[in-house]
Enzyme design. Structure first.
Site, mmCIF file in Angstrom:
data_model
loop_
_atom_site.group_PDB
_atom_site.id
_atom_site.type_symbol
_atom_site.label_atom_id
_atom_site.label_comp_id
_atom_site.label_asym_id
_atom_site.label_seq_id
_atom_site.Cartn_x
_atom_site.Cartn_y
_atom_site.Cartn_z
ATOM 1 N N PRO A 103 0.715 -1.198 0.159
ATOM 2 C CA PRO A 103 0.057 -0.132 0.172
ATOM 3 C C PRO A 103 0.996 1.181 -0.064
ATOM 4 O O PRO A 103 1.864 1.122 0.669
ATOM 5 C CB PRO A 103 -0.771 -0.074 1.494
ATOM 6 C CG PRO A 103 -0.600 -1.279 1.895
ATOM 7 C CD PRO A 103 0.786 -1.871 1.172
ATOM 8 N N MET A 104 0.449 2.454 -0.777
ATOM 9 C CA MET A 104 1.300 3.570 -0.791
ATOM 10 C C MET A 104 1.400 4.123 0.639
ATOM 11 O O MET A 104 2.681 4.605 0.607
ATOM 12 C CB MET A 104 0.336 4.552 -1.642
ATOM 13 C CG MET A 104 1.035 5.808 -2.057
ATOM 14 S SD MET A 104 2.600 5.435 -2.976
ATOM 15 C CE MET A 104 1.786 5.649 -4.681
ATOM 16 N N CYS A 105 0.716 3.885 1.456
ATOM 17 C CA CYS A 105 0.840 4.709 2.852
ATOM 18 C C CYS A 105 2.034 3.890 3.560
ATOM 19 O O CYS A 105 2.937 4.728 4.202
ATOM 20 C CB CYS A 105 -0.271 4.651 3.633
ATOM 21 S SG CYS A 105 -1.291 3.296 3.890
ATOM 22 N N THR A 106 2.254 2.596 3.404
ATOM 23 C CA THR A 106 3.606 1.908 3.949
ATOM 24 C C THR A 106 4.780 2.239 3.167
ATOM 25 O O THR A 106 5.544 2.748 3.901
ATOM 26 C CB THR A 106 3.364 0.448 3.627
ATOM 27 O OG1 THR A 106 1.899 -0.055 4.078
ATOM 28 C CG2 THR A 106 4.279 -0.273 4.458
ATOM 29 N N GLU A 152 5.185 6.357 4.398
ATOM 30 C CA GLU A 152 5.482 6.678 5.879
ATOM 31 C C GLU A 152 5.923 5.539 6.564
ATOM 32 O O GLU A 152 6.850 5.985 7.323
ATOM 33 C CB GLU A 152 3.968 7.070 6.237
ATOM 34 C CG GLU A 152 3.426 8.291 5.777
ATOM 35 C CD GLU A 152 1.963 8.156 5.515
ATOM 36 O OE1 GLU A 152 1.272 8.743 4.853
ATOM 37 O OE2 GLU A 152 1.284 7.577 6.635
#
Lengths: 427, 519
Positions: A207-210, A213
Site C-alpha cells: 500500500p502507498m501509505c506503507t 510513511e
C-alpha cells in the site's frame, strides 16, 4: 427516455431463478416482504479505501438503510484519484468517518455509523450484530482474522450441523491492477478464507501509505524510490525498466533510504524484481469487484436471485478472462472444520523446531503459543510468561509431552480464544 | 454524485459537472441536441444537418476534438482517439450508433444493463484493433542463445562475455561460481555440444544428456540456483531462436502492409519496414533488449543488461533507417513517425496483437459467418457450474429482448402482473425469438432437458421467463459492474495498451459469472 423499473421491481416479482432454486439455497423469496427485509437489514463494510468507497456508494444506491463501516487508516493525498468519497480538504481525516459523512450528506435517509480502528479491537458482540459483512481489505492477515472470527460465531450442534440463524455471510473482494476477485463465504457451509490460504502467496505489492510513511522491508524503500522519488526528480522522463542506468539510480536512492531507516537487504536484483512487479490500483477494477460483492449481498438478504457459488475471478489485461467456480472446503481446514492437526515427529525434536514448523507449514501461523492439557509449554505473551516458558523451547519433545498427547495452539492470526488442536506422535 | 439540487436539470450537464468534481483535470463537456437522441445519432433530421441535430456534424465541429483522428500514435500507441460510448439506449439506437461509428472511422462501445444481466459490445474504428503495447502478463524474452552459440559473429559482444566469464569458472570460489548468469552457462554448453557433435541436441535422449552435462559442471547442483536455471531453460539454447509471432507474419502478407502509400496508417508502415528488416537479418527482428531476472552477481547482471541494450540500440538504428526511407518513399516528412513510436514498436515486436472486430450492425443484420458459428460453439460448452447459466445462453436471451424492443418499442415482461395468460404469451413469444436465434447460429435445441450439457426447450423457457421478469429493470450494481468493465476497455482502446476483448462481454449477475462472446 422512458423511466425504467429498478431493483424494487425485481423484489416484487417471482421468477425461476430465486434463491430457493440455487445450488446454495439461502431462503425463500417472498415478493410481499423482501423490500422490507432490505430496508431493515444491517450491513458491516470493512475497509473504506478503493473498494470500500465503491461498496458504500453501491449499498446506498441499492436501498440499504443501515450500514456500519470500519477502517483504521487516514486519508492520504495519493488516495484521491480513486477513493471518490474523499476530497482534498479531507486529507489527514479518518477514512471511515469522512466516507460515512459523505454518504450521510447525500443520502440523509441512511443510518451510517463509522468506526476508526482495527477490526481486531472489536469484540465478538460487535460482529454478531450484522446480517452480512462485506470486506474490501488489502491484506491477507486481516482477512484471516475476520474469517476466523465470523466462522467462530456459528453454533454447531452435536451432529456437526450449523445453526443457520448464526451464519453471517462474508462477501470478500480484492483487486490488483486489472485483476480482481469476489467470493461468497457462508461460514461452515462453503469453503472459508483459511481453506484457500495456499492460493494467496505472501504479499508482494505494498500500500502507498506503507511506502511513504512506514517502510519496513527493503521492497518498501525500492517502491519509494521508484514511485515517488523518480517522478519528482525527472518529471518529464519515464523510467526505463530495462535501462541499467535508470535502475541503478533507483537502486541507489532505495539504498540511501534503507540506510536512513536501517533496513537491510536492498540489492540491485531486488530492485529489479520490485520495480517490474508493482501493480497499481485501477479504479475501474474496484468498481467491478465492489459492485459484484454488493450484488451478492443484496441477493443473500432478499433471496430475490441465486448466489455466486463461490468464487469469481476477473482478469482484464488480455481481453477479459472471467472464471466462476466452487472453491471447495479444505478437508483439514483449521478454522472451519475443527479438524485436529496430526504431526509425526522424532521425540528428539525441540519445541523451538515445532514452533518454526507451525510458522512455515501451510498453517502459516505468526506467533504460536502451545499448551498441553497439564501445562503451558510456550506462551508468546505476556512478557513475564514468555520469559518463564522460554527455556522449554530448547527442550526435546520427549521431555515435555507424551506421544499422542493433544495440544492446543493459539496464534494472533486467529481471534481471541480460538485455538487449533494438535497431536504429535513420536516416530 | 448528483444530489437534490440537481433535480430537473439536464442529466448530461449534471454528470459532466460531477466528472470534474472527481478529477479536476478532466475536461468534461456536454451537449443537449435539439432533436431526439435517435435522430441525433442517425443524422435523421431531414435537410438540417447541424451540430444540434447530427452526431456527425457535432464531432466535425468540435474545436477540442481532432477529427479525423490522427494516424500517428504516440509512443504508448494512443491516437488521440474519439471514442463513442452508448449506454442503455433503445436497441435501434445501438444499431445507428454502430453504423455511424464505422462511417466516421471511430471506435465505439455499447453498454446495456437488463435486470441481473449486463452486456458490453465493443467495435473498432476499422475491421480490427491493432495493439502496439499489449503488456502481456508473461514476458517473452529474446535472448538469441541459439544463434549466438552457432554464429558468434552474429552477436559478438555476448559471445565475448560468455567466453570471458566461463573461462574463469575453474578459478572461482563457491560464491562466485554460483552467481555466473545462466545465460553464459547455457551459451557455453550448447556451443561445446555443437562443436563436439556437429549439431544441436534434437532427440529426447540428446536433450536429457545435454541437461545432465550442465548439471555435472556445477559444484553442488542443489545449492547452485544458476545451474538449476540453466537446466530449466535449456530448450532456449538448443531450439532455434523465435522470430516474430505467426499472427504478425500473417499481417506482413496483408495488402495494407505490402502496398503502403501516403494514406497508410503508421502501424502498416512499421510492419512493412519490419518485413524489410527480417529479410535482411535472417528472419530475426530487431532485438528488444529486455532480459529476465536471473541468479547473478550485480556486476555480471548489469553488464549483461548493457550488452543486450546496446545491441538493441544498434538494431533500432538500422530499423529506424528502413522506416525513414519508407516514409520518404511515400512522400511524407522525415519525422512522420516519431522515434519514440518506433522504439515502442521494436520493444513490442514479440507481443504485437491483432483483434478482429465485427460491427454490431453487421452482427445484428447479417447474422453469423461460419467462423462466428464455430467460435460460438466453443462458448456453448464453456464449463460453468450449472449449464443453464452459461453466458452464451443469456447473450441469446438479451439479443431476443433487443429484437423484441426494436419491433415493439418496449421491453418484454410489461404484462407480467396483468394475468397468467398475458404473462405466458409474453414469455412464449420471447422463447420463440430465442429459438430462432439459436437456429441462426446453428445450435441444436432439444425438446427435453438433456442429461448434462446441451440447450433444451425447458432451459430456453426458463431464461425467457427470467428476462420477462427483469423487464429492462435498471440495477445499480449491474450498471456499476458494466461501467467498470467498459471503463477498462475504453482505457485500452484510447491508450493502445493492453488487449481489448473481441466483440461482447456478458455478465450474468444471477450467479456472478461472465464470458466473452466472439461470434
Amino acid at each position: 427516455m422512458l423511466a425504467r423499473p429498478d431493483f424494487s421491481h425485481l423484489l416484487k416479482r417471482n421468477g425461476p431463478f430465486t434463491s430457493e432454486t440455487a445450488a446454495l439455497p439461502m431462503g425463500e423469496h417472498d415478493p410481499e416482504t423482501s423490500e422490507g427485509t432490505l430496508k431493515s437489514t444491517k450491513i458491516l463494510v470493512i475497509g473504506a479505501g478503493g473498494l470500500g468507497c465503491e461498496i458504500l456508494k453501491d449499498l446506498a444506491m441499492s436501498g440499504v438503510r443501515n450500514i456500519e463501516v470500519i477502517d483504521l487508516d487516514t486519508i492520504d493525498v495519493t488516495n484521491l484519484n480513486r477513493q471518490f468519497l474523499f476530497r482534498q480538504k479531507d486529507v489527514g481525516g479518518s477514512k471511515s468517518e469522512v466516507a460515512a459523512a459523505f454518504i450521510r450528506s447525500r443520502c440523509p435517509w441512511i443510518n451510517i455509523v463509522a468506526h476508526m480502528g482495527k477490526i481486531q479491537d472489536k469484540p465478538v458482540e460487535f460482529y454478531k450484530g450484522f446480517d452480512v459483512i462485506i470486506s474490501g481489505l488489502d491484506n491477507v492477515e486481516a482477512r484471516r482474522w475476520l474469517n476466523a472470527m465470523v466462522v467462530g460465531l456459528v453454533d454447531v450442534d452435536e451432529d456437526g450441523d450449523p445453526d443457520p440463524s448464526t451464519i453471517i455471510p462474508i462477501i470478500d473482494g480484492g483487486t490488483e491492477g486489472f485483476r480482481g476477485q469476489a467470493r461468497v463465504i457462508l461460514p461452515r457451509i462453503t469453503s472459508c478464507f483459511e481453506c484457500s490460504l495456499d492460493s494467496f502467496p505472501p504479499q508482494k505489492t505494498f500500500p502507498m501509505c506503507t511506502i511513504a510513511e512506514t517502510p519496513r522491508l527493503p521492497e518498501h524503500c525500492i517502491s519509494y524510490a521508484f514511485m515517488l522519488e523518480w517522478p519528482k526528480e525527472f518529471p518529464d522522463k519515464k523510467l526505463d525498466k530495462d535501462s541499467p542506468d535508470d535502475m541503478k539510480w533507483v537502486y541507489e536512492r532505495a539504498l540511501a533510504r534503507a540506510e536512513k531507516y536501517k533496513i537491510k537487504g536492498v540489492t540491485y536484483m531486488l530492485t529489479m524484481g520490485v520495480v517490474k512487479n508493482i501493480i497499481p490500483a485501477v479504479a475501474s477494477t474496484n468498481a467491478i469487484i465492489a459492485a459484484a460483492c454488493v450484488s451478492e449481498a443484496l441477493k443473500l438478504i432478499t433471496f430475490t436471485s441465486q448466489t455466486l457459488n463461490t468464487y469469481m475471478m476477473y482478469m482484464g489485461g488480455e481481453g477479459i478472462y472471467s472464471h466462476t467456480f466452487v472453491y471447495e472446503q479444505k478437508e483439514n481446514c483449521p478454522v472451519c472444520t475443527g479438524a485436529t492437526r496430526k504431526l509425526t515427529l522424532s521425540s528428539e525434536t525441540t519445541l523451538y523446531e515445532v514452533v518454526q514448523q507451525l510458522i512455515n507449514s501451510d498453517l502459516r501461523l505468526k506467533k504460536p503459543s502451545i499448551t498441553s492439557e497439564s501445562k503451558t509449554l510456550y506462551m508468546q505473551a505476556p512478557p513475564a510468561l514468555e520469559a518463564m516458558t522460554r527455556p522449554n523451547l530448547d527442550k526435546e519433545l520427549k521431555d515435555l509431552i507424551e506421544s499422542g498427547e493433544e495440544l492446543s495452539v493459539t496464534d494472533p492470526v486467529f481471534p481471541g480464544e480460538k485455538s487449533l488442536n494438535l497431536i504429535i506422535t513420536f516416530e | 454524485m448528483p444530489d437534490e439540487s440537481t433535480k430537473d436539470k439536464s442529466k448530461a450537464e449534471v454528470i459532466a459537472g460531477t466528472l470534474n468534481e472527481l478529477n479536476p483535470e478532466v475536461k468534461g463537456g456536454f451537449h443537449v441536441p435539439s432533436c431526439s437522441i435517435s435522430e441525433f445519432i442517425s443524422n435523421a433530421v431531414p435537410g438540417a444537418s447541424t451540430p444540434q441535430t447530427s452526431l456527425t456534424e457535432y464531432i466535425k465541429n468540435q474545436s477540442n476534438l481532432t477529427y479525423p483522428p490522427s494516424t500517428v500514435p504516440t509512443s504508448s500507441g494512443a491516437t488521440g482517439t474519439i471514442l463513442l460510448i452508448g449506454n442503455d439506449l433503445p436497441a435501434s439506437d445501438f444499431l445507428s450508433l454502430s453504423k455511424v461509428s464505422r462511417v466516421l472511422g471511430l471506435p465505439c462501445i455499447l453498454v446495456r444493463t437488463y435486470g441481473m444481466i449486463g452486456s458490453m459490445r465493443i467495435q473498432s474504428a476499422k475491421e480490427q484493433f491493432t495493439v502496439l503495447q499489449p503488456r502481456p502478463s508473461t514476458e517473452k524474452f529474446d535472448l538469441r542463445l541459439n544463434s549466438t552459440s552457432l554464429t558468434p559473429s552474429s552477436f559478438p559482444s555476448l559471445s565475448e562475455f560468455v567466453d570471458r566469464i566461463t573461462a574463469r569458472l575453474k578459478e572461482m570460489d563457491v560464491q562466485q561460481h554460483s552467481h555466473v548468469p545462466y545465460v553464459a552457462l547455457l551459451c557455453r554448453a550448447v556451443k561445446q555440444w555443437s562443436e563436439d557433435k556437429g549439431s544441436m541436441p534434437s532427440t529426447f535422449d540428446d536433450k536429457a544428456l545435454f541437461k545432465e552435462t550442465i548439471k555435472k559442471e556445477s559444484l553442488n547442483y542443489n545449492d547452485e540456483l544458476n545451474y538449476q536455471e540453466a537446466v530449466e531453460k535449456a530448450y532456449t539454447a538448443y531450439a532455434p531462436d523465435s522470430g516474430v509471432p505467426d499472427e504478425v507474419k500473417d499481417l506482413l502478407e496483408s495488402s495494407n502492409v505490402n502496398e503502403i502509400s501516403g494514406e497508410s496508417n503508421v502501424f502498416d508502415i512499421l510492419l512493412s519496414s519490419l518485413k524489410v528488416y527480417l529479410e535482411g537479418n535472417g528472419g530475426m527482428p530487431p532485438l528488444n533488449g529486455s532480459i529476465p531476472d536471473m541468479t547473478s552477481d550485480t556486476d555480471s547482471y548489469v553488464e549483461l543488461q548493457k550488452i543486450y541494450l546496446e545491441r538493441s540500440a544498434k538494431d533500432l538504428k538500422e530499423f529506424t533507417e528502413i522506416v525513414n526511407s519508407k516514409v520518404k518513399e511515400i512522400g511524407k516528412e522525415e519525422n512522420h513517425i516519431p522515434p519514440a513510436t518506433i522504439s515502442t514498436f521494436v520493444k513490442n515486436v514479440p507481443y504485437l496483437t491483432v483483434v478482429p472486430s465485427k460491427s454490431y450492425f453487421d452482427e445484428m443484420t447479417n447474422g453469423p459467418s461460419d467462423d462466428d458459428k464455430e467460435a460460438l460453439m466453443e462458448q456453448v460448452w464453456d464449463p460453468y457450474e450449472v449449464f443453464e447459466h452459461s453466458p452464451f445462453l443469456w447473450w441469446v436471451g438479451l439479443k431476443a429482448c433487443e429484437m423484441h424492443h426494436i419491433e415493439n418499442n418496449h421491453w418484454p415482461g410489461k404484462d407480467y402482473e396483468k394475468d397468467a395468460e398475458s404473462k405466458k404469451a409474453e414469455v412464449d413469444m420471447l422463447a420463440t425469438t430465442m429459438l430462432s436465434i439459436f437456429e441462426k447460429y446453428g445450435v441444436d435445441v432439444s425438446d427435453m432437458e438433456a442429461e448434462g450439457e446441451g440447450v433444451s426447450k425447458p432451459v430456453v423457457a426458463k431464461i425467457a421467463e427470467e428476462m420477462c421478469r427483469f423487464n429492462g429493470a435498471e440495477m445499480h450494481n449491474v450498471g456499476s459492474v458494466l461501467g467498470g468493465v467498459a471503463g477498462q476497455e475504453a482505457v485500452k482502446i484510447i491508450t493502445g495498451q493492453y488487449v481489448p476483448i473481441k466483440n461482447t462481454y456478458l455478465f450474468n449477475g444471477i450467479v456472478g459469472c461472465a464470458g466473452v462472446l466472439m461470434g
